[in-house]
Design a protein around this motif. Structure first.
Motif, PDB file in Angstrom:
ATOM      1  N   GLY A  70       0.829  -1.198   0.000  1.00  0.00           N
ATOM      2  CA  GLY A  70       0.000   0.000   0.000  1.00  0.00           C
ATOM      3  C   GLY A  70       0.865   1.249   0.000  1.00  0.00           C
ATOM      4  O   GLY A  70       2.071   1.184   0.187  1.00  0.00           O
ATOM      5  N   GLY A  71       0.227   2.369  -0.221  1.00  0.00           N
ATOM      6  CA  GLY A  71       0.949   3.637  -0.304  1.00  0.00           C
ATOM      7  C   GLY A  71       1.492   3.889  -1.697  1.00  0.00           C
ATOM      8  O   GLY A  71       2.346   4.753  -1.889  1.00  0.00           O
ATOM      9  N   LEU A  72       0.984   3.169  -2.663  1.00  0.00           N
ATOM     10  CA  LEU A  72       1.435   3.326  -4.048  1.00  0.00           C
ATOM     11  C   LEU A  72       0.810   4.560  -4.685  1.00  0.00           C
ATOM     12  O   LEU A  72      -0.319   4.935  -4.363  1.00  0.00           O
ATOM     13  CB  LEU A  72       1.042   2.098  -4.878  1.00  0.00           C
ATOM     14  N   ASP A  73       1.524   5.153  -5.581  1.00  0.00           N
ATOM     15  CA  ASP A  73       0.985   6.241  -6.389  1.00  0.00           C
ATOM     16  C   ASP A  73      -0.141   5.659  -7.248  1.00  0.00           C
ATOM     17  O   ASP A  73       0.055   4.657  -7.933  1.00  0.00           O
ATOM     18  CB  ASP A  73       2.097   6.806  -7.280  1.00  0.00           C
ATOM     19  N   PRO A  74      -1.340   6.242  -7.226  1.00  0.00           N
ATOM     20  CA  PRO A  74      -2.457   5.709  -8.003  1.00  0.00           C
ATOM     21  C   PRO A  74      -2.191   5.640  -9.513  1.00  0.00           C
ATOM     22  O   PRO A  74      -2.881   4.923 -10.233  1.00  0.00           O
ATOM     23  CB  PRO A  74      -3.606   6.671  -7.701  1.00  0.00           C
ATOM     24  N   GLN A  75      -1.198   6.368  -9.990  1.00  0.00           N
ATOM     25  CA  GLN A  75      -0.875   6.334 -11.419  1.00  0.00           C
ATOM     26  C   GLN A  75      -0.041   5.104 -11.798  1.00  0.00           C
ATOM     27  O   GLN A  75       0.141   4.819 -12.978  1.00  0.00           O
ATOM     28  CB  GLN A  75      -0.123   7.605 -11.824  1.00  0.00           C
ATOM     29  N   MET A  76       0.477   4.387 -10.790  1.00  0.00           N
ATOM     30  CA  MET A  76       1.306   3.214 -11.071  1.00  0.00           C
ATOM     31  C   MET A  76       0.456   2.085 -11.634  1.00  0.00           C
ATOM     32  O   MET A  76      -0.679   1.871 -11.226  1.00  0.00           O
ATOM     33  CB  MET A  76       2.035   2.742  -9.814  1.00  0.00           C
ATOM     34  N   GLU A  77       1.036   1.369 -12.574  1.00  0.00           N
ATOM     35  CA  GLU A  77       0.386   0.211 -13.181  1.00  0.00           C
ATOM     36  C   GLU A  77       1.079  -1.059 -12.700  1.00  0.00           C
ATOM     37  O   GLU A  77       2.136  -1.007 -12.071  1.00  0.00           O
ATOM     38  CB  GLU A  77       0.450   0.315 -14.713  1.00  0.00           C
ATOM     39  N   ASN A  78       0.515  -2.216 -13.039  1.00  0.00           N
ATOM     40  CA  ASN A  78       1.090  -3.500 -12.639  1.00  0.00           C
ATOM     41  C   ASN A  78       2.563  -3.605 -13.016  1.00  0.00           C
ATOM     42  O   ASN A  78       3.381  -4.079 -12.231  1.00  0.00           O
ATOM     43  CB  ASN A  78       0.325  -4.660 -13.286  1.00  0.00           C
ATOM     44  N   GLU A  79       2.899  -3.152 -14.217  1.00  0.00           N
ATOM     45  CA  GLU A  79       4.276  -3.259 -14.703  1.00  0.00           C
ATOM     46  C   GLU A  79       5.230  -2.433 -13.847  1.00  0.00           C
ATOM     47  O   GLU A  79       6.361  -2.844 -13.589  1.00  0.00           O
ATOM     48  CB  GLU A  79       4.376  -2.819 -16.170  1.00  0.00           C
ATOM     49  N   ASP A  80       4.785  -1.254 -13.407  1.00  0.00           N
ATOM     50  CA  ASP A  80       5.612  -0.396 -12.557  1.00  0.00           C
ATOM     51  C   ASP A  80       5.884  -1.072 -11.217  1.00  0.00           C
ATOM     52  O   ASP A  80       7.008  -1.059 -10.719  1.00  0.00           O
ATOM     53  CB  ASP A  80       4.918   0.952 -12.310  1.00  0.00           C
ATOM     54  N   VAL A  81       4.840  -1.655 -10.645  1.00  0.00           N
ATOM     55  CA  VAL A  81       4.971  -2.325  -9.358  1.00  0.00           C
ATOM     56  C   VAL A  81       5.869  -3.554  -9.501  1.00  0.00           C
ATOM     57  O   VAL A  81       6.753  -3.798  -8.675  1.00  0.00           O
ATOM     58  CB  VAL A  81       3.585  -2.707  -8.792  1.00  0.00           C
ATOM     59  N   ALA A  82       5.675  -4.304 -10.574  1.00  0.00           N
ATOM     60  CA  ALA A  82       6.500  -5.499 -10.809  1.00  0.00           C
ATOM     61  C   ALA A  82       7.969  -5.129 -10.925  1.00  0.00           C
ATOM     62  O   ALA A  82       8.840  -5.820 -10.384  1.00  0.00           O
ATOM     63  CB  ALA A  82       6.033  -6.228 -12.061  1.00  0.00           C
ATOM     64  N   GLU A  83       8.260  -4.039 -11.611  1.00  0.00           N
ATOM     65  CA  GLU A  83       9.650  -3.616 -11.791  1.00  0.00           C
ATOM     66  C   GLU A  83      10.325  -3.365 -10.440  1.00  0.00           C
ATOM     67  O   GLU A  83      11.483  -3.728 -10.242  1.00  0.00           O
ATOM     68  CB  GLU A  83       9.698  -2.349 -12.650  1.00  0.00           C
ATOM     69  N   ILE A  84       9.606  -2.791  -9.501  1.00  0.00           N
ATOM     70  CA  ILE A  84      10.148  -2.534  -8.170  1.00  0.00           C
ATOM     71  C   ILE A  84      10.306  -3.847  -7.396  1.00  0.00           C
ATOM     72  O   ILE A  84      11.350  -4.119  -6.805  1.00  0.00           O
ATOM     73  CB  ILE A  84       9.234  -1.571  -7.389  1.00  0.00           C
ATOM     74  N   LEU A  85       9.275  -4.664  -7.421  1.00  0.00           N
ATOM     75  CA  LEU A  85       9.240  -5.859  -6.586  1.00  0.00           C
ATOM     76  C   LEU A  85      10.126  -6.993  -7.092  1.00  0.00           C
ATOM     77  O   LEU A  85      10.537  -7.855  -6.309  1.00  0.00           O
ATOM     78  CB  LEU A  85       7.806  -6.347  -6.442  1.00  0.00           C
ATOM     79  N   GLU A  86      10.424  -7.013  -8.371  1.00  0.00           N
ATOM     80  CA  GLU A  86      11.231  -8.113  -8.910  1.00  0.00           C
ATOM     81  C   GLU A  86      12.680  -8.067  -8.451  1.00  0.00           C
ATOM     82  O   GLU A  86      13.427  -9.015  -8.678  1.00  0.00           O
ATOM     83  CB  GLU A  86      11.118  -8.148 -10.426  1.00  0.00           C
ATOM     84  N   GLU A  87      13.057  -7.016  -7.747  1.00  0.00           N
ATOM     85  CA  GLU A  87      14.399  -6.977  -7.161  1.00  0.00           C
ATOM     86  C   GLU A  87      14.580  -8.106  -6.148  1.00  0.00           C
ATOM     87  O   GLU A  87      15.676  -8.572  -5.906  1.00  0.00           O
ATOM     88  CB  GLU A  87      14.642  -5.627  -6.492  1.00  0.00           C
ATOM     89  N   TRP A  88      13.472  -8.585  -5.551  1.00  0.00           N
ATOM     90  CA  TRP A  88      13.556  -9.629  -4.528  1.00  0.00           C
ATOM     91  C   TRP A  88      13.117 -10.994  -5.034  1.00  0.00           C
ATOM     92  O   TRP A  88      13.103 -11.942  -4.267  1.00  0.00           O
ATOM     93  CB  TRP A  88      12.750  -9.205  -3.302  1.00  0.00           C
TER      94      TRP A  88
END
Length: 128
Positions: free
Chosen positions: A12-30
């Motif tokens: 939570g706390g994501l920018d509402p403009q973020m899409e699935n791909e944006d979130v995946a790019e951040i999270l795939e670091e782990w």
């Protein structure tokens, strides 16, 4: 680990403009992300700023929680935690078929709401 079988994490706390791909790019670091469900406003279809993510390996979710919870992204504080009660619609339908039941969509919405409420209560408790 108590969350070994809890496939999803809450973010939570994501920018509402973020899409699935944006979130995946951040999270795939782990680790490799298997599924992302951003919760959207039904009228506008914009993200509500939170969602649920499943990693291919549960340990990646633990790493993401440890590293991202409280992290500031685009001026917004991320909240990341386990979501043990969340299931996506496909998983929920399989669960209902296996154990019996009727309204898969309603049950899925109820479980999703319970998971969201539990995370929000956890965040509120940590603030106090």
């Amino acid at each position: 680990n108590e969350y070994k079988n809890a496939a999803y994490i809450y973010i939570g706390g994501l920018d509402p403009q973020m899409e699935n791909e944006d979130v995946a790019e951040i999270l795939e670091e782990w680790g490799p992300v298997a599924d992302i469900r951003l919760i959207r406003d039904k009228k506008t279809t914009l993200s509500k700023g939170y969602g649920f993510v499943r990693y291919e390996d549960w340990r990646s979710g633990v790493l993401a929680i440890d590293n991202l919870n409280g992290f500031e992204l685009n001026g917004r504080m991320l909240r990341v935690n386990h979501a043990p009660d969340y299931r996506n619609e496909t998983e929920q339908e399989r669960y209902i078929e296996r154990w019996g039941g009727t309204s898969g969509k309603k049950i899925h919405e109820d479980i999703q709401q319970k998971a969201t409420n539990a995370v929000q209560e956890h965040i509120k408790a940590r603030r106090n």
